[in-house]
Design an enzyme around this catalytic site. Structure first.
Site, PDB file in Angstrom:
ATOM      1  N   HIS A  70      18.414  51.556  26.842  1.00 21.05           N
ATOM      2  CA  HIS A  70      18.391  50.451  27.372  1.00 21.05           C
ATOM      3  C   HIS A  70      17.068  49.679  26.702  1.00 21.05           C
ATOM      4  CE1 HIS A  70      22.135  51.391  29.460  1.00 21.05           C
ATOM      5  NE2 HIS A  70      22.026  50.218  30.479  1.00 21.05           N
ATOM      6  N   ASP A  91      15.470  46.962  39.684  1.00 21.79           N
ATOM      7  CA  ASP A  91      16.955  46.388  39.458  1.00 21.79           C
ATOM      8  C   ASP A  91      18.546  46.809  39.476  1.00 21.79           C
ATOM      9  OD1 ASP A  91      14.888  44.132  40.975  1.00 21.79           O
ATOM     10  OD2 ASP A  91      15.461  43.241  38.641  1.00 21.79           O
ATOM     11  N   GLU A 131      11.880  38.799  45.552  1.00 17.37           N
ATOM     12  CA  GLU A 131      12.089  38.648  44.315  1.00 17.37           C
ATOM     13  C   GLU A 131      12.032  37.155  44.392  1.00 17.37           C
ATOM     14  OE1 GLU A 131      13.793  40.316  41.307  1.00 17.37           O
ATOM     15  OE2 GLU A 131      13.414  42.752  42.268  1.00 17.37           O
TER      16      GLU A 131
HETATM   17  P1  FAD Z   1      15.403  54.368  27.232  1.00 18.26           P
HETATM   18  O1  FAD Z   1      15.418  52.852  26.378  1.00 18.26           O
HETATM   19  O2  FAD Z   1      16.732  55.139  26.105  1.00 18.26           O
HETATM   20  O3  FAD Z   1      13.752  55.356  26.641  1.00 18.26           O
HETATM   21  C1  FAD Z   1      12.892  53.673  26.453  1.00 18.26           C
HETATM   22  C2  FAD Z   1      11.397  55.118  25.683  1.00 18.26           C
HETATM   23  O4  FAD Z   1      11.502  55.791  26.855  1.00 18.26           O
HETATM   24  C3  FAD Z   1      11.495  55.714  24.392  1.00 18.26           C
HETATM   25  O5  FAD Z   1      10.296  55.570  23.974  1.00 18.26           O
HETATM   26  C4  FAD Z   1      11.864  56.861  25.539  1.00 18.26           C
HETATM   27  O6  FAD Z   1      11.964  57.770  23.757  1.00 18.26           O
HETATM   28  C5  FAD Z   1      11.353  57.134  25.919  1.00 18.26           C
HETATM   29  N1  FAD Z   1      12.122  57.862  27.164  1.00 18.26           N
HETATM   30  C6  FAD Z   1      12.734  58.132  27.455  1.00 18.26           C
HETATM   31  N2  FAD Z   1      13.329  59.034  28.174  1.00 18.26           N
HETATM   32  C7  FAD Z   1      11.963  60.192  28.389  1.00 18.26           C
HETATM   33  C8  FAD Z   1      11.488  61.409  29.142  1.00 18.26           C
HETATM   34  N3  FAD Z   1      12.665  62.150  29.609  1.00 18.26           N
HETATM   35  N4  FAD Z   1      10.293  61.481  28.818  1.00 18.26           N
HETATM   36  C9  FAD Z   1       9.512  60.670  27.761  1.00 18.26           C
HETATM   37  N5  FAD Z   1      10.010  59.627  27.491  1.00 18.26           N
HETATM   38  C10 FAD Z   1      11.309  59.205  27.478  1.00 18.26           C
HETATM   39  N6  FAD Z   1      13.103  47.541  33.578  1.00 18.26           N
HETATM   40  C11 FAD Z   1      13.001  47.169  35.144  1.00 18.26           C
HETATM   41  O7  FAD Z   1      10.895  48.110  35.058  1.00 18.26           O
HETATM   42  N7  FAD Z   1      13.047  46.837  35.875  1.00 18.26           N
HETATM   43  C12 FAD Z   1      14.119  46.424  35.713  1.00 18.26           C
HETATM   44  O8  FAD Z   1      15.003  45.884  36.907  1.00 18.26           O
HETATM   45  C13 FAD Z   1      15.113  46.784  34.965  1.00 18.26           C
HETATM   46  N8  FAD Z   1      16.416  45.988  35.162  1.00 18.26           N
HETATM   47  C14 FAD Z   1      16.756  46.757  33.217  1.00 18.26           C
HETATM   48  C15 FAD Z   1      18.012  46.655  32.847  1.00 18.26           C
HETATM   49  C16 FAD Z   1      18.560  46.768  32.343  1.00 18.26           C
HETATM   50  C17 FAD Z   1      20.414  46.064  32.448  1.00 18.26           C
HETATM   51  C18 FAD Z   1      18.261  47.039  31.142  1.00 18.26           C
HETATM   52  C19 FAD Z   1      18.959  46.881  30.235  1.00 18.26           C
HETATM   53  C20 FAD Z   1      17.158  46.939  30.668  1.00 18.26           C
HETATM   54  C21 FAD Z   1      15.722  47.351  32.307  1.00 18.26           C
HETATM   55  N9  FAD Z   1      14.704  47.784  32.655  1.00 18.26           N
HETATM   56  C22 FAD Z   1      14.512  47.457  34.110  1.00 18.26           C
HETATM   57  C23 FAD Z   1      14.163  48.326  30.908  1.00 18.26           C
HETATM   58  C24 FAD Z   1      13.866  49.260  31.463  1.00 18.26           C
HETATM   59  O9  FAD Z   1      13.139  49.939  32.269  1.00 18.26           O
HETATM   60  C25 FAD Z   1      13.782  50.383  29.970  1.00 18.26           C
HETATM   61  O10 FAD Z   1      15.089  50.006  29.430  1.00 18.26           O
HETATM   62  C26 FAD Z   1      13.584  51.983  30.348  1.00 18.26           C
HETATM   63  O11 FAD Z   1      13.443  51.627  28.725  1.00 18.26           O
HETATM   64  C27 FAD Z   1      14.327  52.361  30.556  1.00 18.26           C
HETATM   65  O12 FAD Z   1      16.131  52.810  29.916  1.00 18.26           O
HETATM   66  P2  FAD Z   1      16.463  54.118  29.323  1.00 18.26           P
HETATM   67  O13 FAD Z   1      15.888  54.981  30.844  1.00 18.26           O
HETATM   68  O14 FAD Z   1      17.014  54.097  28.880  1.00 18.26           O
HETATM   69  O15 FAD Z   1      15.313  54.916  28.383  1.00 18.26           O
END
Ligand code: FAD
Length: 515
Positions: free
Chosen positions: A87, A150, A263
């Site tokens: 994401h 969220d 918020e």
């Molecule tokens: P990814 O996007 O898959 O990874 C993000 C980064 O973290 C990459 O660099 C990856 O290599 C690294 N990573 C992933 N997993 C690990 C792990 N286990 N150990 C070490 N590194 C790792 N953020 C907020 O703070 N509040 C919100 O309300 C919020 N709402 C969101 C809503 C949507 C629809 C979206 C798309 C994003 C939102 N986000 C929000 C942002 C979110 O925090 C980031 O997208 C974050 O990257 C987490 O997504 P993910 O778990 O899919 O991680």
């Protein structure tokens, strides 16, 4: 461990211990996450703007599998990206020609752990989605973590590597302040367990560390008894000064006088169905009476969103409590919207948005989002330049703006923040329709650029949240005084710069050096 290799890639490494049928087909699930993303899926992220094809997608089942993959990458001069739920917006979870570790495939078992002070934690996988953690904790123990995002279709490891903020952050701190222990594999392939007491430099490095120092395989998340219900309230302001004064007053309240969630968002002063008045009321409640908006109001209005938890017990006194808490606020009387929902439904509220966006195609299209943290001293100026001017017609999605407290973020964490005691999250969550029905993505990106330039040229105390930079000097500026510590931690924990290449902070080939 299962490794799906792309047959069309001729630079594929020999993965360690390959098991399973290895069909490489992505398998979608009902919650919109993929348990086994294919090479194609792992080549892009939610942002849909950056594409980078990995050599292989690895599906680790255990910490040992993660360590083997990192060691393999070390010997083959490959990079490794942990992919949570993909994401990220600007390719942060991608690995161009390297390995992508599908963190969703890790053993998903959750365990309750009791702490010496009589409290409890959930011991969860770094690849667990927050919605899975919520369901398990409430169903089995009627307990829940304190701090959320969220949207809950994000992974524990993904948000701990960034920050993890929502309306509880002012009270309980962000998600990075709500973890007491992590199990991790560092860039040298070593496994560690770290906490504030043990390997504390590594523990704090990981928090907001953009995945640069290690891959989080498990985490201990503190729990509290889950409330049954929430009273969810939205009130409307036409003056930003009054909105911010009330919001800041609310986030500095403590004890029984504090809301459980604060918020807010900006919306357009028009009947536009996506950006305007209809975006404020709850579906089953009264509609927005535009006749109550004071004459002479500007092009945008502001909605403060607050929540009180309760349990339907006699001593809850929720009606009195809410009346007392709303009375001092300076919102436009008559423009208040109130609904009672279960705690789980409240936390799952963005699921409905996801369903709608999937149905109209905007979930799959590009998402040129921009997230900023801006000091409270600069937020009125930001409103004048950005909300009232650049974005006065809306962005085709939510424009969040709400305050949080600097002191809830430990300075030993990797996260870079404004210095201000109170700062605001500004989240421009664009869901544009595909071109030509919607704008061209490069035009939207140019508008994001204009907003960041506005912050720079006006000298605001601000930081990008979930940042994306291309050059070392931009990263050095982002981290400011924290840059030399960040570089030192990289040299300590990932000396070959194997991890999280999509962040574009360090290059796999470049030697590390202090500026
Ligand atoms: P990814 O996007 O898959 O990874 C993000 C980064 O973290 C990459 O660099 C990856 O290599 C690294 N990573 C992933 N997993 C690990 C792990 N286990 N150990 C070490 N590194 C790792 N953020 C907020 O703070 N509040 C919100 O309300 C919020 N709402 C969101 C809503 C949507 C629809 C979206 C798309 C994003 C939102 N986000 C929000 C942002 C979110 O925090 C980031 O997208 C974050 O990257 C987490 O997504 P993910 O778990 O899919 O991680």
């Amino acid at each position: 461990m299962i490794a799906y290799l792309d047959p069309q890639q001729n630079q594929t490494p020999n993965p360690p211990s390959v098991a399973g049928d290895g069909t490489g087909t992505g398998t979608g699930t009902s919650n919109g996450t993929e348990t086994e993303p294919s090479i194609t899926t792992a080549s892009s992220d939610f942002g849909g703007i950056i594409h980078a094809v990995p050599a292989a997608v690895i599906h680790p089942k255990s910490i040992t599998d993660v360590a083997s993959a990192i060691r393999l990458a070390g010997t083959r001069h490959l990079s490794v990206a942990a992919r949570g739920n993909g994401h990220s917006i600007s390719g942060q979870s991608l690995s161009d020609g390297g390995l992508v570790l599908n963190m969703r495939s890790l053993d998903a078992k959750v365990e309750l752990v009791s702490l010496p002070d009589g409290k409890y934690c959930a011991d969860v996988s770094g690849g667990a989605l927050w919605e899975e953690v919520l369901e398990w904790c409430v169903k089995n123990y009627n307990m829940a973590p304190l701090s959320w995002t969220d949207y809950l279709g994000l992974t524990v490891g993904g948000t701990l590597s960034n920050g993890g903020v929502s309306g509880q952050a002012f009270r309980h701190g962000p998600q990075v302040a709500n973890v007491v222990q992590m199990e991790v594999v560092t860039g040298d392939g070593e496994c560690h367990v770290c906490s504030d007491a043990d390997s504390s430099d590594l523990f704090y490095a990981l928090l907001g560390g953009f995945g640069q120092f290690g891959i989080i395989t498990r985490a201990h998340i503190p729990l509290q008894p889950a409330p049954r219900m929430v009273r969810w309230i939205r009130v409307v302001y036409d003056k930003f000064e009054e909105y911010t004064a009330d919001a800041e007053w609310l986030v500095t309240r403590t004890g029984p006088d504090a809301f459980d969630y604060v918020e807010g968002f900006v919306f357009v002063n028009s009947s536009d169905p996506v950006n305007g008045w209809p975006s404020v009321p709850f579906p089953s409640g009264p509609s927005f009476d535009a006749g109550l908006i004071p004459v002479g109001s500007g092009p945008v209005l502001y909605c403060l969103e607050v929540v009180v938890h309760y349990n339907h017990q006699r001593n809850d006194k929720v009606d009195e409590k809410v009346d007392d808490m709303l009375r001092p606020l300076n919102y436009i009387r008559g423009l208040e919207f109130i609904v009672d929902v279960s705690y789980v439904d409240f936390l799952s509220r963005v699921k409905h948005v996801e369903k709608e966006a999937r149905a109209n195609g905007s979930w799959e299209s590009a998402h040129p989002w921009l997230n900023l943290f801006i000091a409270s001293s600069d937020i009125l100026d930001f409103d004048r330049h950005v909300f009232k001017h650049i974005l006065k017609h809306g962005i085709g999605g939510p424009m969040l703006v709400y305050p949080m407290l600097r002191r809830k973020w430990d300075r030993r964490m990797s996260v870079a923040l404004p210095e201000s005691v109170i700062f605001y999250l500004v989240a421009l969550l664009r869901f544009p329709r595909s071109y030509p029905e919607g704008p061209r993505i490069d035009e939207v990106l140019a508008q994001n650029h204009e907003i960041v330039n506005c912050c720079r040229s006006n000298g605001y105390d601000f930081k990008l949240y979930l940042p994306h930079y291309e050059t070392e000097s931009d990263w050095a500026e982002h981290f400011g005084d924290g840059w030399s510590r960040f570089v030192r931690r990289k040299a300590d924990y990932d000396p070959m710069a194997i991890l999280a290449p999509g962040q574009k902070i360090f290059s796999r080939a470049a030697p590390l050096r202090l500026l």
